[in-house]
Design a protein around this motif. Structure first.
Motif, PDB file in Angstrom:
ATOM      1  N   LEU A 356       1.785   4.942   9.209  1.00  0.00           N
ATOM      2  CA  LEU A 356       1.986   3.803  10.098  1.00  0.00           C
ATOM      3  C   LEU A 356       3.379   3.193   9.991  1.00  0.00           C
ATOM      4  CD1 LEU A 356      -1.505   2.081   9.793  1.00  0.00           C
ATOM      5  CD2 LEU A 356      -0.652   3.568  11.604  1.00  0.00           C
ATOM      6  N   GLY A 357       4.230   3.741   9.131  1.00  0.00           N
ATOM      7  CA  GLY A 357       5.629   3.324   9.103  1.00  0.00           C
ATOM      8  C   GLY A 357       5.979   2.346   8.003  1.00  0.00           C
ATOM      9  N   LYS A 358       7.274   2.178   7.781  1.00  0.00           N
ATOM     10  CA  LYS A 358       7.787   1.367   6.672  1.00  0.00           C
ATOM     11  C   LYS A 358       7.473  -0.116   6.815  1.00  0.00           C
ATOM     12  CE  LYS A 358      11.554   4.436   5.255  1.00  0.00           C
ATOM     13  NZ  LYS A 358      13.026   4.583   5.075  1.00  0.00           N
ATOM     14  N   GLU A 359       7.609  -0.649   8.035  1.00  0.00           N
ATOM     15  CA  GLU A 359       7.331  -2.082   8.189  1.00  0.00           C
ATOM     16  C   GLU A 359       5.876  -2.379   7.857  1.00  0.00           C
ATOM     17  OE1 GLU A 359       7.640  -5.791  11.387  1.00  0.00           O
ATOM     18  OE2 GLU A 359       7.935  -3.728  12.096  1.00  0.00           O
ATOM     19  N   TYR A 360       4.986  -1.499   8.275  1.00  0.00           N
ATOM     20  CA  TYR A 360       3.562  -1.690   8.015  1.00  0.00           C
ATOM     21  C   TYR A 360       3.304  -1.677   6.513  1.00  0.00           C
ATOM     22  CZ  TYR A 360      -1.486  -1.326   8.902  1.00  0.00           C
ATOM     23  OH  TYR A 360      -2.836  -1.565   8.969  1.00  0.00           O
ATOM     24  N   THR A 361       3.746  -0.632   5.835  1.00  0.00           N
ATOM     25  CA  THR A 361       3.438  -0.498   4.409  1.00  0.00           C
ATOM     26  C   THR A 361       4.170  -1.538   3.549  1.00  0.00           C
ATOM     27  OG1 THR A 361       5.129   1.240   4.232  1.00  0.00           O
ATOM     28  CG2 THR A 361       2.845   1.945   4.523  1.00  0.00           C
ATOM     29  N   SER A 362       5.376  -1.915   3.938  1.00  0.00           N
ATOM     30  CA  SER A 362       6.089  -2.933   3.151  1.00  0.00           C
ATOM     31  C   SER A 362       5.394  -4.286   3.258  1.00  0.00           C
ATOM     32  CB  SER A 362       7.545  -3.047   3.614  1.00  0.00           C
ATOM     33  OG  SER A 362       7.627  -3.503   4.960  1.00  0.00           O
ATOM     34  N   THR A 363       4.788  -4.556   4.406  1.00  0.00           N
ATOM     35  CA  THR A 363       4.048  -5.815   4.563  1.00  0.00           C
ATOM     36  C   THR A 363       2.749  -5.768   3.774  1.00  0.00           C
ATOM     37  OG1 THR A 363       4.997  -6.045   6.787  1.00  0.00           O
ATOM     38  CG2 THR A 363       3.153  -7.474   6.227  1.00  0.00           C
ATOM     39  N   VAL A 364       2.111  -4.603   3.753  1.00  0.00           N
ATOM     40  CA  VAL A 364       0.904  -4.437   2.934  1.00  0.00           C
ATOM     41  C   VAL A 364       1.229  -4.696   1.463  1.00  0.00           C
ATOM     42  CG1 VAL A 364      -0.747  -2.739   2.040  1.00  0.00           C
ATOM     43  CG2 VAL A 364      -0.329  -2.901   4.502  1.00  0.00           C
ATOM     44  N   LYS A 365       2.346  -4.145   1.007  1.00  0.00           N
ATOM     45  CA  LYS A 365       2.752  -4.356  -0.389  1.00  0.00           C
ATOM     46  C   LYS A 365       3.008  -5.839  -0.663  1.00  0.00           C
ATOM     47  CE  LYS A 365       5.583  -2.386  -4.057  1.00  0.00           C
ATOM     48  NZ  LYS A 365       5.604  -3.636  -4.796  1.00  0.00           N
ATOM     49  N   LYS A 366       3.579  -6.501   0.313  1.00  0.00           N
ATOM     50  CA  LYS A 366       3.831  -7.936   0.185  1.00  0.00           C
ATOM     51  C   LYS A 366       2.507  -8.691   0.049  1.00  0.00           C
ATOM     52  CE  LYS A 366       6.571 -11.573   2.415  1.00  0.00           C
ATOM     53  NZ  LYS A 366       7.381 -11.932   3.600  1.00  0.00           N
ATOM     54  N   ALA A 367       1.521  -8.294   0.819  1.00  0.00           N
ATOM     55  CA  ALA A 367       0.208  -8.933   0.745  1.00  0.00           C
ATOM     56  C   ALA A 367      -0.398  -8.777  -0.644  1.00  0.00           C
ATOM     57  CB  ALA A 367      -0.723  -8.331   1.794  1.00  0.00           C
ATOM     58  N   ILE A 368      -0.218  -7.594  -1.228  1.00  0.00           N
ATOM     59  CA  ILE A 368      -0.752  -7.314  -2.563  1.00  0.00           C
ATOM     60  C   ILE A 368       0.008  -8.090  -3.632  1.00  0.00           C
ATOM     61  CG2 ILE A 368      -1.038  -5.495  -4.299  1.00  0.00           C
ATOM     62  CD1 ILE A 368      -1.452  -3.553  -1.868  1.00  0.00           C
ATOM     63  N   ASP A 369       1.324  -8.121  -3.502  1.00  0.00           N
ATOM     64  CA  ASP A 369       2.174  -8.713  -4.546  1.00  0.00           C
ATOM     65  C   ASP A 369       2.262 -10.233  -4.479  1.00  0.00           C
ATOM     66  OD1 ASP A 369       2.676  -6.172  -5.448  1.00  0.00           O
ATOM     67  OD2 ASP A 369       4.639  -6.002  -4.466  1.00  0.00           O
ATOM     68  N   GLU A 370       2.082 -10.797  -3.287  1.00  0.00           N
ATOM     69  CA  GLU A 370       2.350 -12.231  -3.114  1.00  0.00           C
ATOM     70  C   GLU A 370       1.092 -13.071  -2.929  1.00  0.00           C
ATOM     71  OE1 GLU A 370       5.477 -12.959  -0.314  1.00  0.00           O
ATOM     72  OE2 GLU A 370       6.815 -11.465  -1.225  1.00  0.00           O
ATOM     73  N   ARG A 371      -0.007 -12.547  -3.466  1.00  0.00           N
ATOM     74  CA  ARG A 371      -1.245 -13.323  -3.587  1.00  0.00           C
ATOM     75  C   ARG A 371      -1.867 -13.721  -2.242  1.00  0.00           C
ATOM     76  NH1 ARG A 371      -0.200 -18.027  -7.729  1.00  0.00           N
ATOM     77  NH2 ARG A 371      -2.425 -18.325  -7.329  1.00  0.00           N
TER      78      ARG A 371
END
Length: 630
Positions: A356-371
């Motif tokens: 689904l692309g970099k923007e999608y996965t980077s936002t998912v990672k943000k959701a995981i990391d930023e509570r």
């Protein structure tokens, strides 16, 4: 998805209660023991309860201004724009206030403080709705040509076009100012049945006890039930099932009255707005043909032989003479434990979502990391899982009850699908069209589950693990298409019975449910034996309080299979169309949004593709079983 709306249809609260994968992280019951990185940071919404109170007071002082717009709305484009802006701003701030109180309450439903805050807001907004009741009748008193002219004159009004067009489309179901005021005030009582059910089920319903085969005595809470229904020990499953469902039966009459009250509320809304049925009332505002609902139920019933094939495979893999309903969650591949810590599961999901692309996965990672995610179950925390994407100026939140199972990994992927649709819609749409209809809400979530499944099947080498994953996918297929349609058929039936004037009681709910569940599982054909106490399962499903929600799990699932196949094939245009869909919010009607994405839900094609995908997986399983001589 539970929604509370303002006059013009803007979302006040959007909770996606997805899956019933209730966790059982039984050892970790004290919230203080959990690392903060696994808990929500709700200070992103308001820094403190005091700040929330200040915001409530500030909004309260402004609400009476709505009455200054009365009698002016259709006199000029400027007047209409001012009123729409005011209403939209109130909705946005009201949403923010509500989700803060609601999500704090969800973390411990035993704490009456936040529940009281929710009730305070419900009363406040009901009064505002009563004062704003003039808006829709006043706008509808003119013609569409006038409103269309205003929009062309004032481009800022374009963001409200969809809501205004829909208002005129549903004009026949709009009421006079006085009647709309009564409808707004009624919102303080029409949700009472659902509120009582939620409080009783999550906070006050006593849990029964069961003695396991090892001599241990356990409390069969919902979390424990979820854990032990997946036990490899059949006798333990039997004891837990009997204790859990017989306990529900003790409260059959009371829970029956709760659900009956909710059905009556749906009927009141439908009849007051001159709809021919509760189903029509639920589907028409989003322009969903009732044929879509009926076709789903009919298609599933026609394809019960495919479902029964799945059950026969389950029976074969378990090696039992008679498959029972209590066997459905049992592990079918011996010595394969698909367990993943939350951190491990997060990494798997991130890898699976790379198409689904970099923007999608980077936002998912943000959701995981930023509570953005509250991970583990604690005492008093609501069961299940959901994504709340209603904080327009902030970010979505996810509630989980993670228990280190593969199902929990799949649930994480599922809820992240909701979260990303909310994230992209909030980012790309103005507030009035940032919400998305229930009908498309489950597409993004089940799409993610499909990506996770495909990633896992392609990467694992061990044949037993692959077999376990294939069966897990089939179990999910069963739970999403067949089980949810089973619920949808039950929901339709109980509303039809009420609309015929027939009484609804705990006994009648159980009788209707028993007939449906035994037909679906082939009880009379000796496919799967359904114990009589399963007739209480209707009392376990909170989605029956969300006004014809469950069928959309099934329709969305069939749509997501079609869309995922195209994206995973490497079709760049399909990916582009899908990302456009995720960003579309409610800028068009749900059926049209899905057509633009590449799937037509008014045809049988998505359903047929889903059944074909199911049979393909079953073929693959049977090849492995034959090879193993099982």
């Amino acid at each position: 998805m539970r929604k509370i709306r303002t006059i013009l249809g803007t979302t006040l609260l959007a909770l996606v209660l997805a899956l019933l994968a209730i966790s059982s992280f039984a050892q970790q019951t004290n919230r203080a023991e959990i690392d903060d990185k696994y808990k929500w940071n709700l200070t992103d919404i308001y820094p403190s309860d005091e700040a929330w109170r200040d915001a409530v007071n500030a909004l309260s002082s402004e609400l009476d201004q709505i009455e200054t717009f009365k009698g002016t709305l259709t006199k000029s484009a400027e007047n209409l724009l001012k009123a729409m802006k005011f209403n939209s701003n109130v909705s946005k701030e009201a949403t923010r206030l509500y989700i803060y109180a609601s999500m704090n309450s969800d973390l411990d439903s035993r704490d009456s403080k936040y529940n009281g805050m929710k009730q305070e807001l419900q009363h406040l907004f009901a009064n505002f709705g009563a004062k704003a009741a003039f808006i829709e009748p006043e706008i509808l008193a003119t013609d569409w040509a006038t409103i269309d002219g205003f929009i062309k004159e004032k481009p800022e009004l374009e963001q409200y076009r969809m809501g205004l067009e829909n208002m005129f489309r549903t004009k026949a179901h709009s009421l006079s100012e006085g009647e709309e005021r009564i409808m707004a005030l009624s919102s303080t009582v029409t949700g009472t049945a659902a509120d009582i059910y939620g409080t009783f089920r999550n906070a006050e319903m006593p849990a029964p006890k069961a003695v396991l085969t090892n001599g241990d005595t356990i409390e069969v809470t919902s979390a424990a039930y979820s854990r032990y229904r997946a036990s490899s020990n059949r006798e333990d499953r039997q004891r837990v099932f009997e204790a859990y469902w017989h306990n529900f039966a003790k409260f059959k009459a009371s829970i029956g009255e709760m659900l009956n009250g909710n059905v009556k509320s749906d009927m009141f809304q439908a009849q007051a707005r001159r709809y021919e049925s509760s189903l029509k009332s639920a589907l028409y505002p989003n322009n969903i043909p009732v044929d879509v609902y009926h076709s789903l139920v009919e298609n599933v019933n026609k394809n019960l032989p495919a479902f029964h094939r799945y059950l026969e495979i389950k029976k074969r893999m378990l090696g039992v003479d008679t498959l029972k309903y209590l066997d459905l969650y049992a592990p079918v591949v011996k010595d394969v434990d698909l367990n993943y810590t939350y951190d491990e599961g997060s990494k798997l999901v991130l890898e699976a979502l790379k198409p689904l692309g970099k923007e999608y996965t980077s936002t998912v990672k943000k959701a995981i990391d930023e509570r953005w995610i509250d991970v583990y179950p604690t005492e008093g925390k609501v069961t299940g899982a959901y994504s709340n994407g209603a904080f327009y100026d902030g970010h979505p939140y996810i509630l989980l009850n993670y228990n280190d199972l593969y199902d929990d990994v799949s649930t994480l992927a599922h809820e992240l699908g909701h979260t990303m649709q909310s994230y992209f819609s909030n980012k790309n749409q103005p507030y009035p069209t940032s919400d998305y209809a229930i009908f498309v809400a489950e597409v993004a979530s089940t799409f993610n589950e499909q990506l996770l499944f495909n990633y896992m099947v392609k990467t694992v080498k061990d044949e037993d693990v692959k077999l376990s994953l294939l069966m897990n996918w089939l179990d999910g297929f069963k739970g999403t298409l067949f089980r949810q349609t089973q619920f949808a058929e039950f929901e339709l039936k109980i509303h039809e019975e009420a609309e015929k004037g027939n009484p609804l009681t705990g006994d009648s709910f159980s009788e209707i449910y028993d007939d449906i569940v035994k037909r679906y599982y082939g009880h009379d054909q000796n496919i799967c034996f359904v114990d009589d106490y399963i007739d209480m399962e209707w009392a376990y499903i909170p989605h029956f309080y969300y006004n014809f929600y469950v069928y959309q799990y099934s329709t969305s699932f069939t749509a997501s299979i079609s869309l995922a196949e195209k994206v995973m094939s490497g079709d760049k245009k399909a990916l582009e169309n899908y990302m456009t869909f995720l960003s579309a919010g409610s800028s068009d009607y749900p059926i049209e949004l899905l057509k633009a994405a590449g799937v037509d839900m008014t045809t049988a094609e998505p359903f047929e593709k889903a059944i074909a995908a199911m049979n393909k997986v079953m073929d693959e399983i049977e090849v492995i079983l034959d090879k193993k001589g099982l």
